[in-house]
Enzyme design. Structure first.
Site, PDB file in Angstrom:
ATOM      1  N   SER A 231       0.818  -1.194   0.000  1.00  0.00           N
ATOM      2  CA  SER A 231       0.000   0.000   0.000  1.00  0.00           C
ATOM      3  C   SER A 231       0.865   1.261   0.000  1.00  0.00           C
ATOM      4  O   SER A 231       1.662   1.467  -0.912  1.00  0.00           O
ATOM      5  CB  SER A 231      -0.954  -0.051   1.190  1.00  0.00           C
ATOM      6  OG  SER A 231      -2.046   0.791   1.006  1.00  0.00           O
ATOM      7  N   ASP A 459      -9.241  -4.052  -5.531  1.00  0.00           N
ATOM      8  CA  ASP A 459      -8.657  -3.510  -4.310  1.00  0.00           C
ATOM      9  C   ASP A 459      -9.397  -2.238  -3.918  1.00  0.00           C
ATOM     10  O   ASP A 459      -9.548  -1.333  -4.732  1.00  0.00           O
ATOM     11  CB  ASP A 459      -7.173  -3.188  -4.558  1.00  0.00           C
ATOM     12  CG  ASP A 459      -6.404  -2.857  -3.280  1.00  0.00           C
ATOM     13  OD1 ASP A 459      -6.909  -2.048  -2.483  1.00  0.00           O
ATOM     14  OD2 ASP A 459      -5.296  -3.388  -3.109  1.00  0.00           O
ATOM     15  N   HIS A 487      -7.387  -5.922  -0.188  1.00  0.00           N
ATOM     16  CA  HIS A 487      -6.274  -4.981  -0.306  1.00  0.00           C
ATOM     17  C   HIS A 487      -4.942  -5.717  -0.263  1.00  0.00           C
ATOM     18  O   HIS A 487      -4.643  -6.400   0.717  1.00  0.00           O
ATOM     19  CB  HIS A 487      -6.371  -3.973   0.835  1.00  0.00           C
ATOM     20  CG  HIS A 487      -5.374  -2.876   0.763  1.00  0.00           C
ATOM     21  ND1 HIS A 487      -4.996  -2.281  -0.417  1.00  0.00           N
ATOM     22  CD2 HIS A 487      -4.668  -2.252   1.741  1.00  0.00           C
ATOM     23  CE1 HIS A 487      -4.107  -1.337  -0.167  1.00  0.00           C
ATOM     24  NE2 HIS A 487      -3.883  -1.300   1.137  1.00  0.00           N
TER      25      HIS A 487
END
Length: 517
Positions: A231, A459, A487
Site C-alpha cells: 500500500s 482492491d 487490499h
C-alpha cells in the site's frame, strides 16, 4: 475473523487517501507552523562528510521481549538538507535473523503502509513469522518504524478522550453549523499536532523516510536494498528506487499507489475503489441468509446501507460505551475497515445486523481496529503520523469547504454511499501548519534493477489502475496482477501470486510483465 489480518490491512488502509477524518492523500495520501523548506531533489551522497557518521554507526541489538526478534535504534539526521546540524531523530529497528537452511541473501526490509503503520509491529506480528518459510530461511527479516511513527520520534496530537470526540464528528455536514464543526475539528487536530510535535512535523515526508531506509541499508551492511512494501509502502519503495536506483535489489510493491496523481484525484480514485469493494460485498451479502441489507442487486443493497447511515446521523444507537454511541461517522469507518479484506465480510454482516437491531458494538469494534484504539482508550499514533506524512507529501486536495462543494457531485458519483464522507475527509490538509514539500510526479527509477509491482483488480484502497500506472512509470517496472478482492495480494491465499513473488525474492527472476493470477 483473524483480527491480526484485519490489522495488517488497516495498517495499509490509510495508505492512499487518508480516509475519513484522517484526511488528505499522500504523494500518495494526505491527511498546520512555519513552512518547511523544500528538500533537494537529488539525494546527498552517503560520502558527504556530514552524513558519513550516520552510515558508519553500529547497531547494538538487544532482546525485544518478543521471542525470536531483536531490536535496536538508529540515529538519522532530523533535516537531510542540513545533516550537520547535530539534531537527530531516533529510528527504531527490529529484525529476525535468517533461519536457514540455504545461503543467506541479506536483509529483507518490509513495510505495511499507512503512512503511519508500525513496521516493527507488522514484522513481529506477521511478516517475521508469517512470510513463506523459504523466504525467512534466506533473509534476515527487518523492519523499522518510519520517522514520526510509534517508536521513532513519534508525532503526537490529540489525547485519547479528544480523539474519541474527533472520530465522532459528522463527516457529511448537512448545514452551516455542522460544516463549521467539521472545520473546527480539523483545525484543532492540526493545532494539537503542531503544539506537541512541531520539531518533527517538517521532516516526516516520504522522501525523508526513503533516505532513512538507505541509511538502514548501509548500517545493515547490504550493498542493495531488498524490500517488500504494501500500500503506502509502495510509494515509499518507489521513492527509494527513484532516489537510489543503483542501490535497488529486489523490490516488491504490493497494492501500488500512483505517485503522479494529485491529492484530489487520489481521493476520488480511492472513493471509486471502495465502491468497487462494496459492490463485491453487496453481491456476496445478497446470497447469504444472514444478510442484514436484504436481497436484490448491489444498488438496492447500497441504498439500504445509505438509509441506515442516514438514520444513524439523526439518532445514534448504543454501542456499549456511553461516551461513544454508534453514529454515522463511526459506523462508516467500521464498514470501510471491513472492506479491506473479504475474510471480514461475515463479521461485517453480523455487525451490521446487530447495529440495525440497536447494538452498535460490532461496528464500533471494527472502527476501533481501523483507528488502532486500545481497550483502555489510548490510540496508537497511526492517525497522527498519517496526517503528518500525507500533508507534507502533497498540497491539500481542497482550498476550503467551497472547493469540497464543487467536487461533491463527482465523489458521490464515484460512490453514492461513501462519496460525501470521503470528500469532506480530504479537507483536513487544508489547515495543516506545515507547507507541503512534495508534489505529485512520476517516479521512474532510471537504471534500477527489475521492480515487481502488484495490483489487485478489486482492491478498495489502492485501485488497480494505480498499479498499472506505477508499473508504467518505473523504467524497470513489471506488473503482476491478482484478479480478486481485498487490499494487496502477497500472502493472501493466491498460490500463483505467492509463487511468482517468492521466486523473485529467492532467485531474482521477476515474473513476466503483465502476468495475471
Amino acid at each position: 475473523m483473524d483480527t491480526s489480518r484485519l490489522l495488517r490491512t488497516t495498517g495499509t488502509v490509510i495508505a492512499a487517501a487518508g480516509l475519513l477524518l484522517s484526511g488528505c492523500t499522500s504523494g500518495g495520501s494526505g491527511e498546520p507552523g512555519a513552512a518547511a523548506a523544500s528538500l533537494p531533489s537529488a539525494p546527498p551522497s552517503p560520502d558527504a562528510a556530514a552524513l558519513r557518521p550516520y552510515y558508519a554507526q553500529k547497531l547494538t541489538w538487544r532482546d525485544c521481549g518478543v521471542p525470536g526478534f531483536q531490536c535496536s535504534t538508529m540515529k538519522a539526521p532530523l533535516d537531510y538538507a542540513n545533516p550537520g546540524s547535530g539534531q537527530d531523530v531516533d529510528i527504531a529497528v527490529s529484525r529476525r535473523t535468517a533461519t536457514g537452511p540455504g545461503k543467506r541473501l541479506g536483509s529483507l526490509v518490509v513495510n505495511p503502509g499507512g503512512p503511519g503503520g508500525s513496521g516493527i509491529g507488522y514484522l513481529q506480528a506477521y511478516a517475521g513469522i508469517g512470510y513463506p518459510a523459504a523466504v525467512r530461511a534466506r533473509y534476515d527479516m527487518v523492519s523499522f518504524d518510519p520517522r514520526g511513527v510509534e517508536r521513532s520520534s513519534p508525532v503526537e496530537c490529540l489525547s485519547g478522550p479528544a480523539m474519541d470526540k474527533y472520530t465522532q464528528v459528522d463527516q457529511t455536514p448537512d448545514d452551516a453549523a455542522e460544516r463549521a464543526e467539521l472545520v473546527t475539528a480539523f483545525k484543532e487536530f492540526a493545532r494539537a499536532c503542531e503544539a506537541k510535535s512541531g520539531r518533527v512535523l517538517p521532516h516526516v515526508s516520504t522522501v525523508d523516510a526513503a533516505r532513512d531506509m538507505d541509511l538502514l541499508r548501509g548500517v545493515l551492511g547490504d550493498q542493495k536494498l531488498n524490500y517488500v512494501g504494501a500500500s503506502y509502502g509502495t510509494l515509499l519503495g518507489a521513492t527509494y528506487a527513484d532516489l537510489f536506483p543503483d542501490r535497488v535489489g529486489r523490490l516488491v510493491l504490493d497494492g501500488a499507489m500512483d505517485p503522479a496523481r494529485p491529492a484530489l484525484e487520489l481521493n476520488r480514485d480511492q472513493t471509486e475503489g471502495f465502491e468497487t469493494a462494496f459492490t463485491s460485498f453487496a453481491k456476496d451479502c445478497a446470497k447469504q441468509p444472514d444478510c442484514p441489507l436484504g436481497k436484490g442487486d448491489p444498488d438496492a443493497v447500497a441504498a439500504r446501507l445509505k438509509e441506515f447511515f442516514r438514520k444513524l446521523d439523526a439518532q445514534p444507537v448504543a454501542s456499549g460505551d456511553p461516551d461513544r454511541p454508534l453514529g454515522e461517522a463511526l459506523a462508516t469507518t467500521g464498514v470501510i475497515a471491513a472492506l479491506y479484506d473479504e475474510s471480514a465480510w461475515p463479521q461485517l454482516r453480523e455487525a451490521l445486523s446487530s447495529a440495525m437491531n440497536g447494538d452498535g458494538s460490532g461496528l464500533l469494534s471494527l472502527a476501533d481496529s481501523y483507528y488502532e484504539r486500545e481497550a483502555d482508550g489510548k490510540y496508537a499514533n497511526l492517525m497522527f503520523a498519517n496526517a503528518a506524512v500525507n500533508c507534507l507529501d502533497q498540497p491539500a486536495a481542497f482550498t476550503g469547504p467551497e472547493a469540497v462543494d464543487t467536487a461533491l457531485p463527482s465523489f458521490e458519483k464515484a460512490s453514492p454511499v461513501f462519496g460525501a464522507g470521503l470528500a469532506w475527509a480530504a479537507l483536513n490538509c487544508t489547515y495543516w501548519p506545515v507547507k507541503a514539500t512534495g508534489k505529485a510526479r512520476e517516479l521512474t527509477a532510471k537504471g534500477a534493477a527489475p521492480i515487481v509491482v502488484v495490483g489487485t483488480t478489486r482492491d478498495p484502497a489502492t485501485p488497480y489502475k494505480w498499479a498499472q500506472a506505477l508499473a508504467g512509470q518505473l523504467e524497470s517496472g513489471t506488473l503482476l496482477t491478482y484478479d480478486g478482492d481485498g487490499h494487496t495480494a502477497y500472502g493472501r491465499g493466491s498460490e500463483c501470486i505467492d509463487t511468482a513473488i517468492n521466486r523473485y525474492l529467492l532467485e531474482g527472476k521477476a515474473p513476466q510483465d503483465g502476468k495475471k493470477c
